[in-house]
Design a protein around this motif. Structure first.
Motif: not given
Length: 537
Positions: A414, A418, A478-479, A481-482, A484
């Motif tokens: 994760y 990012q 959505r994933f 966007r989260e 970032a």
């Protein structure tokens, strides 16, 4: 239940009714997850003839032979094989059920005889035992029937029971029937069996593919180009041509053929192309590409990225031989493993030395991303208890994993995503779109390809059957966007059938307002499918 302790060092076949020209209804119970409507094995009357009468007679016979309180029976007839699924909310004793069936077969008197048709005799009976709520059978037993020469209908002799046992962590429950050879003739014969009742014949052809160019290799995902299990010398494609006198539903054929293909564990082919052709017509009805990456490789890839379910699955495969079972939980950078005996017994816990000796080398070889240590708990557990699981702690051990010393492994998938790592993002999206790990191993699941074009991310999803937009578009957007991700201001998501060159749908979301001067053009996602349109003459 034992709570994880913080160590001071580190914290399933489309639901459509099959039609056949043959006598006898296709009533298939698969080893993974019976999905089609099954004929309930309980007494019922029918005025129908032929197919309905024979199926009803078999259902009546199965009910009379194996019926008992608390057990749900379903049958399905596939060619000359009768499949019987026994389901209960408690564990079923395989030997007891097999013994009752063999006793009934040897009796063969009066109304108790097995109903057979001279034109379509039953050669084999496969029994499946499954706990209600589980996807896969707890065990599989096969009974081969030998028909007496010149015998009347329903006369059999010497039923032979064989063990086809399968557990929740077995990757293949049909090992006995899977051919060793990878010759086109052998593969075609294996694929033909479940399709013969549909009036579909199978031809298998191998195709030598050109070497991947440097430009194409740069566009192919790391798994396809660097995976040690798929060396560059593997440059063959397997063509599976399904020929019939009519145009069968593609979803009906693909589920059957794909699972059969992946069961073969083919190592000499990059991928497979399945196509359907109506007899007498030159054009193909449809064509799709199948990923032949072995389930073991898929598991190892996800486990390396730190997927807890994949790690537990591989550990249980290793520990099963010693009668052990693990349950895995991750908290921060520590993996907590609760180890118990496979067959629950009071006051019995696994041996600490044996458990650690088996677990440690596997975890070190996997080198899971972002997991720096593992705490192993030896517990006494009652797996069969209907009450909430109670675990009594017997011992604790601790392992340092490669991520504790290797900085490149320290960050989780994760965190890497990012930072813009596309390999990590590909894993996370494929995990998001394939929540059922078992199903992904059986079919290959939904695959994802990512391209970055300026400040937009383009995500292509593909599978043997085009992934639904509602299942993929919004969840992926959505994933992302989260996450970032720096400098990413929007995402474009696409879906297509594997092997197609253009998407069937697209879904776009902007994270900030964008003024568009020129029309957007989607990036090219076709390199890995570069020769799919070239059918061997």
């Amino acid at each position: 239940m034992v709570e994880p302790r913080t160590n001071h060092k580190r914290q399933t076949t489309n639901n459509k009714q099959q039609r056949t020209k043959d006598k006898g209804q296709v009533l298939d119970v698969t080893q993974h997850s019976p999905k089609d409507p099954l004929l309930e094995a309980h007494p019922k009357e029918t005025s129908s003839k032929g197919i309905a009468t024979h199926s009803s007679s078999l259902a009546q016979w199965v009910h009379n032979t194996l019926g008992q309180e608390g057990v749900r029976l379903k049958i399905r007839l596939r060619g000359n094989n009768l499949h019987i699924l026994c389901e209960s909310d408690q564990d079923l004793e395989a030997q007891q059920i097999v013994s009752r069936l063999i006793k009934a077969l040897k009796g063969q008197q009066g109304e108790a005889k097995l109903p057979l048709e001279l034109a379509n005799p039953i050669h084999e009976i496969t029994l499946y035992g499954r706990t209600l709520g589980k996807e896969r059978p707890d065990w599989i037993k096969q009974i081969k029937l030998k028909l007496k020469e010149n015998a009347q209908v329903s006369e059999t002799s010497d039923p032979e029971a064989t063990d086809g046992s399968a557990t929740n962590h077995d990757l293949g429950g049909e090992e006995e029937s899977i051919p060793d050879s990878e010759s086109p003739e052998t593969i075609a014969s294996y694929l033909q069996e479940p399709l013969q009742t549909l009036g579909v014949s199978v031809t298998v052809i191998t195709q030598n593919l050109p070497e991947v160019s440097a430009e194409q290799a740069a566009e192919v995902t790391e798994q396809q180009t660097t995976d040690k299990s798929q060396p560059s010398s593997v440059n063959q494609r397997l063509w599976v041509i399904c020929n019939s006198d009519y145009s069968p539903d593609s979803s009906l054929l693909t589920d059957l053929v794909i699972e059969q293909l992946r069961n073969l564990r083919l190592s000499g082919f990059r991928d497979a192309a399945i196509c359907s052709q109506v007899s007498g017509e030159a054009a193909l009805e449809w064509m799709l590409r199948v990923d032949l990456t072995p389930p073991e490789v898929m598991l190892k890839d996800w486990a390396h990225w730190g997927d807890v379910q994949a790690i537990a699955w591989m550990l249980n495969q290793t520990l099963a031989s010693q009668g052990m079972l693990v349950r895995a939980v991750q908290k921060e950078s520590t993996l907590h493993l609760f180890c118990s005996v496979l067959v629950a017994q009071k006051k019995v816990t696994p041996k600490q030395e044996t458990a650690v000796k088996l677990i440690q080398p596997l975890l070190e070889s996997l080198a899971p991303q972002g997991i720096q240590g593992a705490t192993i708990y030896g517990v006494e557990s009652d797996h069969n208890s209907l009450a909430p699981e109670q675990e009594k702690l017997a011992w604790i051990d601790w392992l340092n994993l490669p991520a504790a010393e290797n900085q490149s492994l320290a960050n989780s998938a994760y965190d890497l995503a990012q930072q813009g790592n596309q390999d990590a993002l590909t894993f996370l999206l494929e995990r998001l779109l394939n929540p059922d790990l078992e199903r992904r191993l059986a079919t290959g699941g939904i695959q994802v390809k990512i391209r970055r074009k300026q400040n937009l991310l383009h995500v292509m999803s593909e599978a043997p059957v085009c992934p639904p937009q509602a299942q993929v578009g919004s969840p992926v957007a959505r994933f992302i966007r989260e996450l970032a991700i720096s400098e990413i201001v929007g995402v474009r998501v696409y879906g297509r059938r594997a092997g197609a060159t253009s998407p069937s749908w697209n879904h776009g979301v902007n994270f900030v307002h964008r003024s568009r001067q020129v029309p957007e053009t989607a990036p090219e996602f076709a390199p890995s499918d570069a020769y799919l349109h070239e059918l061997v003459a």
